[in-house]
Structures are given as structure tokens and as C-alpha cells.
Design an enzyme around this catalytic site. Structure first.
Site, PDB file in Angstrom:
ATOM      1  CG  ASP A 107     -66.734 -51.525  11.128  1.00 19.49           C
ATOM      2  OD1 ASP A 107     -65.446 -52.045  11.390  1.00 19.49           O
ATOM      3  OD2 ASP A 107     -67.354 -50.796  11.990  1.00 19.49           O
ATOM      4  CB  ALA A 108     -65.406 -57.671   8.639  1.00 21.33           C
ATOM      5  CE  LYS A 109     -63.896 -52.167  14.570  1.00 22.46           C
ATOM      6  NZ  LYS A 109     -65.370 -51.985  13.912  1.00 22.46           N
ATOM      7  NE  ARG A 110     -64.407 -61.432   9.260  1.00 15.72           N
ATOM      8  CZ  ARG A 110     -65.406 -61.342   9.874  1.00 15.72           C
ATOM      9  NH1 ARG A 110     -65.663 -60.663  10.963  1.00 15.72           N
ATOM     10  NH2 ARG A 110     -66.679 -61.745   9.453  1.00 15.72           N
ATOM     11  CB  THR A 137     -62.640 -52.280   9.226  1.00 17.00           C
ATOM     12  OG1 THR A 137     -63.444 -53.339   9.510  1.00 17.00           O
ATOM     13  CG2 THR A 137     -63.408 -50.965   8.872  1.00 17.00           C
TER      14      THR A 137
END
Length: 288
Positions: A107-110, A137
Site C-alpha cells: 500500500d504505497a499509493k505511488r 496501490t
């Protein structure tokens, strides 16, 4: 945990991410357990806010939920706050989960453009990278096509991505709902569907969406057909954030078979005992 340095995923040789996730959900159910080592939660477990405590927490959660969770979702920020040593623990967790046969979603939301996005893709999705997870993510708010490096690397390596589409935070609607019948969220869902049609032989395509389990009637109001996406749906919010299994079934309707419901605090607050964590995970899974 094993030493860091190996790929966390199984790569393209084992088939596409969507197919592997669908098989894991058939075998274990539709539960993803968030691994969120918040400082307050570490303290509640009787641990200090240190790298050693981070390692203990991560291994305990994995050992407890591995038999009942289709995937785990480590929150990258809570490892990153410990610097390089925290990333080393995350690498160990990803490798240990792979050995246990549990899929991982970083869950890094890059989200970025050009060579920077390619660098993120290389870190989180390339076979052989110590940080490679089964999926990561991504944030599409520089334009969906800005994610192209990650989309291509994921597909080439049998991995997946989950693109933020309709989140449950109050501020999300100020961007995601804009456009009404042609909302930003609807456009993201459509773009994911187009991408997944390139992989029509898989049970589910490699491009999933993040849609909050607590979005209520927003999907209907924005006329978003998630079943048409032909990809997995990551639905955070089960348990402590207020969503029940019944809510999730009602919210997602025809797309429910593709939903991977995520619970973090609702399970983690049962620790530090492995047995209590396992029972909390089983209780979350039961309704799904």
C-alpha cells in the site's frame, strides 16, 4: 523472517495476478489483512516504536493470518517512517509472505510521470526487486496514462496494480466525484476496464481498483459499473471503519465476487496474541 533480497511475488511464470488472486480467494475467502504498525498500536501490544518491534509485529501478524487471508496489505508509510531499516523489515515481510503462499499488496499509493514512475514500477513490480510485491496501490491523479510504466511492468511480470478510484475519506469526493455522470472516478474505472480487456484470458485482469467499503450509494449515484472492470476490487473499511460484510455485499452488488475486503485495525487490535489475531481474522472472514 528470511533475509531480504528476493522477489516477494511469484512473477509471470505462475500466471497473471488476477488469476492468482481469484484462486486465493476461492481457497481462503475474500479477506485481506492490513499490516499497519501504527505507533499507538505497537504501544497497545506492549512494544516500543523501534525497528525490532516493527519486525516482531509484522511476523506475528503474518504467522497468525496466513492460513485464513488471501492477501496481506502492508502500509508502506509505517515502515518508511523508520528509514532504511524499516524498508528492510518490509522486504523481509514480503519475502516471508511469499514463502507462506500469501499474496502481498504494497500500500504505497505511488503516482508520478515519466522516468520517476518507471522507477516506482521497477521498485515495486520488477522480478528480482527486494521490494517487489504481488501488487501495489497507485494514485492516478496525474492522469491514468501516467501509470503506464507500472501497468506494463506489472502485466509483464504477472503482478497487479490497484488504482485509487473511489475512496471513503471525506475529501475524496472533491476530486473523484467531479463531473457527475462523467465523473473522475467513472473515467478511472473505464480506463481500468479498457486495460483489462488486453488480458481477457485471465479470470480477472491485472488492473484493480481501490473502492472504499463505506462509499455507500456513491457507485450508483455516479453510474459506475464495477463488474464491467473485469478486475479485482480492493475494498478497505471492513470492521473498525464501520463497514460490515452485509454492507459490502449491498454496496458492490454484481461486482462482489471480485471484491477483496480489507480489515486492519479491526483485526490488529486483537493482538498481540497470535491466537486472538487468528480468531479476529476468522470472524471478519465469516461474514464474507
Amino acid at each position: 523472517m528470511p533475509e531480504a533480497g528476493g522477489s516477494a511475488g511469484t512473477g509471470g511464470a505462475a500466471g497473471g495476478f488476477g488469476s492468482r488472486l481469484a484462486e486465493a480467494m476461492r481457497a481462503r475467502g475474500q479477506l485481506c489483512v492490513g499490516v499497519d504498525p501504527h505507533p499507538g498500536l505497537l504501544a497497545a501490544w506492549g512494544l516500543d516504536d523501534s525497528v525490532n518491534a516493527l519486525r516482531t509485529f509484522s511476523q506475528t501478524v503474518l504467522d497468525a493470518v496466513a492460513p485464513v487471508a488471501a492477501a496481506i496489505k502492508p502500509q508502506v508509510a509505517l515502515y518508511e517512517r523508520h528509514g532504511s531499516a524499516g524498508f528492510a523489515v518490509l522486504e523481509e515481510l514480503l519475502a516471508a509472505a511469499a514463502r507462506a503462499g500469501v499474496l502481498t499488496i504494497a500500500d504505497a499509493k505511488r503516482g508520478d510521470i515519466g522516468s520517476t514512475m518507471a522507477g516506482y514500477a521497477d521498485a515495486w513490480l520488477r522480478d528480482g526487486s527486494a521490494l517487489a510485491a504481488d501488487a501495489v496501490t497507485l494514485s492516478p491523479y496525474l492522469g491514468f496514462e501516467s501509470l503506464r510504466p507500472a501497468l506494463d511492468v506489472a502485466a509483464a511480470n504477472g503482478r497487479g496494480v490497484f488504482v485509487l478510484a473511489l475512496t471513503s475519506n471525506p475529501e475524496g469526493s472533491s476530486v473523484q466525484h467531479v463531473g457527475g455522470a462523467d465523473s473522475v472516478a467513472r473515467r478511472i474505472a473505464h480506463a481500468a476496464a479498457v486495460e483489462n480487456r488486453r488480458h481477457a484470458t485471465d479470470v480477472l485482469g491485472p488492473v484493480g481498483l481501490v473502492v472504499g467499503a463505506t462509499v455507500g450509494t456513491a457507485l450508483a449515484e455516479l453510474d459506475i459499473d464495477l463488474a464491467a472492470v473485469h478486475g479485482p476490487i480492493l475494498a478497505p473499511g471492513l470492521g473498525a471503519q464501520g463497514a460490515t460484510a452485509s454492507d459490502i455485499r449491498n454496496t458492490f452488488g454484481a461486482a462482489y465476487p471480485a471484491v477483496l475486503a480489507t480489515s486492519s485495525r479491526g483485526i490488529l487490535q486483537a493482538g498481540p496474541g497470535a491466537g486472538a489475531l487468528r480468531r479476529a481474522a476468522e470472524e471478519s472472514l465469516r461474514g464474507l
